[in-house]
Scaffold this active site. Structure first.
Site, PDB file in Angstrom:
ATOM      1  N   THR A 223      -3.869  -2.438  -1.032  1.00 39.00           N
ATOM      2  CA  THR A 223      -3.739  -1.129  -0.369  1.00 39.00           C
ATOM      3  C   THR A 223      -2.682  -1.122   0.728  1.00 39.00           C
ATOM      4  OG1 THR A 223      -5.574  -1.609   1.164  1.00 39.00           O
ATOM      5  CG2 THR A 223      -6.129  -0.528  -0.929  1.00 39.00           C
TER       6      THR A 223
ATOM      7  N   MET B 208      -3.218   3.748   2.247  1.00 39.39           N
ATOM      8  CA  MET B 208      -4.003   4.711   1.473  1.00 39.39           C
ATOM      9  C   MET B 208      -5.043   3.944   0.638  1.00 39.39           C
ATOM     10  SD  MET B 208      -3.055   7.676   2.243  1.00 39.39           S
ATOM     11  CE  MET B 208      -3.366   8.778   0.895  1.00 39.39           C
ATOM     12  N   HIS B 209      -6.041   3.411   1.327  1.00 40.46           N
ATOM     13  CA  HIS B 209      -7.003   2.511   0.682  1.00 40.46           C
ATOM     14  C   HIS B 209      -7.755   3.179  -0.487  1.00 40.46           C
ATOM     15  CE1 HIS B 209      -6.444  -0.131   4.171  1.00 40.46           C
ATOM     16  NE2 HIS B 209      -6.784   0.862   4.963  1.00 40.46           N
ATOM     17  N   ASP B 210      -8.590   4.151  -0.188  1.00 40.62           N
ATOM     18  CA  ASP B 210      -9.571   4.633  -1.167  1.00 40.62           C
ATOM     19  C   ASP B 210      -8.985   5.375  -2.369  1.00 40.62           C
ATOM     20  OD1 ASP B 210     -12.071   5.306   1.392  1.00 40.62           O
ATOM     21  OD2 ASP B 210     -11.566   3.474   0.312  1.00 40.62           O
TER      22      ASP B 210
END
Ligand code: RIB
Ligand code: CA
Length: 303
Positions: A194, A232-234
């Protein structure tokens, strides 16, 4: 044409969770969002459930139920994350909820659906894994009934809460360990991946220029969030379901540290020993431009 995937999204909105929800709602041809389960994490359960309700309303998907789950980790007390702001969505102006929170507890909702539709439902996990940990405590093989579990958490190297631990696994290391020992078909998207998708000024401007309500809200949330964390992990979890070709990784053995206080929540990722078996596909490469092109193209489809 790929088959339409039935998914349940377990999350702690949270700005990047909100973007992941919007990406999923904008991809109705590929993803049938059966429901959302929320957990305490970035902010309290009261706020994560309220934020999930508001994102559902923003996307015009009031028929998708929001189920409330755990307010605290399985052991110890909740640690929240200031990077999302006090309300959890960076103070963004979002619509009021269009439907009440569902009466069924999220842990019951997850277990009942997995048992009713074995092998059919993909769990997308975007927060601390407490709801899944509690489901395992009730029925220890429950996650083997999932088609797969795609989760954002951990890292092969480093952390973002301590030097060793990533937030979702740090908040509830015991739940994370139960999930990685559950026998489920796991796909782990950690910080190694990420961190390759930062929200830059140019990408923020691209989202602001979309001109729709979803783009405006996304821009407000990300403008706040990107002051402290740009990754922008999720949304990477949802993007993997939509375009797996953007990702690469390897099967590995992942163990979660729960004893050493200095390394609590660390995900130790090892090669599979000769003759052994892995417990997760660990993704560590992404085509960042391809991801953002997908995200913007889909956000533009929303109201
Ligand atoms: O470490 C990043 C993860 O923790 C993301 O899911 C973020 O929303 C927080 O839950
Ligand atoms: Ca999250």
């Amino acid at each position: 044409m790929a088959i339409r995937q039935s998914i349940i999204i377990d999350c702690d909105p949270g700005v990047d969770d909100a973007l992941a929800l919007l990406l999923a709602f904008a991809s109705a041809a590929e993803l049938d969002v059966l429901g959302i389960s929320v957990v305490a994490g970035n902010v309290s359960l009261t706020k994560t459930q309220y934020n999930a309700q508001r994102i559902v309303a923003l996307a015009g998907r009031a028929e998708v139920p929001v189920h409330a789950g755990a307010a605290e980790p399985m052991l110890g007390s909740l640690q929240t994350a200031a990077v999302h702001g006090n309300d959890g969505v960076g103070g963004a102006r979002l619509p009021a909820p269009a439907a009440p929170v569902a009466s069924m507890n999220a842990v019951t909702y997850l277990g009942d659906n997995l048992m009713a539709r074995p092998g059919e439902i993909t769990l997308c996990c975007l927060g601390p894994l407490t709801n899944l940990g509690q489901a395992i405590a009730r029925k220890n093989d429950i996650l083997t009934s999932a088609r797969q579990v795609v989760l954002m958490g951990g890292a092969a190297e480093g952390g973002n809460v301590t030097d060793n631990a990533e937030f979702n696994f740090f908040v509830d290391p015991h739940a994370a360990r139960l999930v990685f020992n559950s026998g489920a078909k796991l796909v782990m998207i950690g910080l190694d991946l990420t961190r390759q998708v930062p929200i830059t000024r140019a990408r923020l401007d691209q989202i602001a220029a979309l001109g729709n309500k979803a783009g405006k809200a996304a821009h407000e949330m990300l403008a706040f969030y990107s002051q402290a964390d740009t990754a922008m992990h999720d949304p990477c979890v949802i993007a993997y379901l939509l375009k797996p070709e953007l990702f690469s990784g390897r099967d590995a053995v992942v163990d979660i540290e729960i004893d050493d206080a200095g390394r609590i929540g660390q995900s130790v990722v090892r090669e599979i020993p000769e003759g052994g078996r892995g417990n997760a596909l660990v993704l560590d490469m992404i085509d960042a431009d391809g991801f953002f092109d997908l995200l913007c193209e889909r956000l533009a489809r929303l109201p």
